[in-house]
Design an enzyme around this catalytic site. Structure first.
Site, short mmCIF file in Angstrom:
data_model
loop_
_atom_site.label_atom_id
_atom_site.label_comp_id
_atom_site.label_asym_id
_atom_site.label_seq_id
_atom_site.Cartn_x
_atom_site.Cartn_y
_atom_site.Cartn_z
N SER A 100 5.98 -4.31 4.17
CA SER A 100 4.72 -3.99 3.05
C SER A 100 5.18 -2.99 2.21
CB SER A 100 3.50 -3.68 3.77
OG SER A 100 3.06 -4.76 4.56
N LYS A 175 -0.78 -9.20 0.18
CA LYS A 175 -0.78 -8.18 1.11
C LYS A 175 -1.32 -6.86 0.72
CE LYS A 175 -0.13 -6.15 5.12
NZ LYS A 175 1.19 -5.77 5.76
N LYS A 243 -0.21 4.61 3.02
CA LYS A 243 0.94 4.13 2.09
C LYS A 243 0.09 2.70 1.18
CE LYS A 243 3.48 1.43 3.57
NZ LYS A 243 3.87 -0.21 3.82
#
Length: 299
Positions: A100, A175, A243
């Site tokens: 990701s 995502k 993140k």
């Protein structure tokens, strides 16, 4: 008529990568793996895979290269450079990045790979460790239709919902949206848990009935036990969700999309990480609500 399955190099055997690579082995694929942890290579070997001593060794004869590493810097580290994937993979290979990362990183990687005759798909996943183990992940893919069609049998060995979302970077954009929804959902569940407990309600009974109605969700189903037991062994770490919230915040700013609730939750995730909880599962957002509500926090 028999068909030979493509050979696979798997780079990154962490919480997600190990069970996912093992599911490919179970499906009949020949998997050569590389990661930094020796014990993870031993686990791959025990499952029937082949450990490699370097990225170059893992990818040089593989038809498909899959990367599953924490963030954009790690993807760039394994892809570029003399020891990286692009220099050492054979022309015509298909590189599938299931990490990701920022959408732009995926776009840049696809462009750099194309110059070396290597095809790329970005294919991040949702479902956490349990989804990886059970091979029921949701896989959101960016790239070309022909490459997606070629990779589809492999994806089907790893997940249940597999969708081509658009060109390079589209998988990562979806995502990012997924991580926004999950974080906000966990935060809402955490606030409900503290509210219910402070009100003297039986929490297990309350979560059971809530999950049967419109408030029900995959998040509540997967994380209910974490909330009840205050058990935060990482299926997906706060560090990684921090993140991801940075990715979606930056990407939304770039396209002019407002994230009023998402921005607040991003700050709450960052706060939890700053308080030393970054290695815990993201369901530990409950700890932040407990602190704000004056409740004792274990550990």
């Amino acid at each position: 008529m028999t068909t030979t399955l493509p050979t696979v190099a798997w780079i990154g055997l962490g919480i997600m990568g190990s069970p996912m690579s093992e599911n490919l082995i179970k499906a009949g694929y020949s998997v050569t793996g590389y990661t930094l942890e020796r014990d993870k290579l031993d686990r791959l070997a025990a499952a029937g895979g082949t450990p490699a001593g370097s990225i170059a060794e893992a990818v040089k004869d593989s038809d498909v290269v899959i990367t599953m590493v924490p963030a954009s810097p790690q993807v760039e580290a394994v892809a570029y450079g003399e020891d990286g994937i692009l220099v050492n993979a054979r022309p015509g290979a298909l590189l599938i990045d299931m990490s990701s990362i920022a959408p732009q990183t995926s776009v840049d990687l696809a462009r750099a790979a194309a110059a070396r005759g290597i095809r790329v798909l970005d294919a991040p996943v949702s479902g956490g460790e349990a989804g990886a183990v059970e091979a029921v992940l949701s896989i959101m893919v960016g790239g070309g239709q022909a490459d997606f069609d070629e990779a589809r049998p492999l994806f089907d060995a790893l997940g249940r919902t597999v969708v081509l979302c658009g060109p390079h970077g589209a998988g990562q954009t979806v995502k990012a949206a997924n991580q926004l929804i999950v974080a906000v959902n966990i935060q809402a569940c955490a606030e409900a848990v503290v509210f219910l407990e402070k009100s003297g309600v039986d929490l297990a009974a309350a979560l059971e009935v809530l999950n049967g109605g419109l408030a029900g969700s995959t998040v509540l189903t997967r994380k209910k036990r974490n909330f009840l037991d205050r058990e935060y062994a990482p299926g997906f770490r706060i560090d990684l969700h921090h993140k991801d919230m940075g990715i979606v915040t930056d990407a939304a700013r770039n396209v002019g999309a407002a994230l009023p609730v998402g921005s607040v939750v991003a700050n709450l995730v960052a706060s939890l990480r700053a308080q030393g909880d970054g290695g815990l599962d993201h369901s530990a957002l409950l700890r932040g609500v407990e602190r704000l509500s004056g409740r004792p926090v274990a550990g």
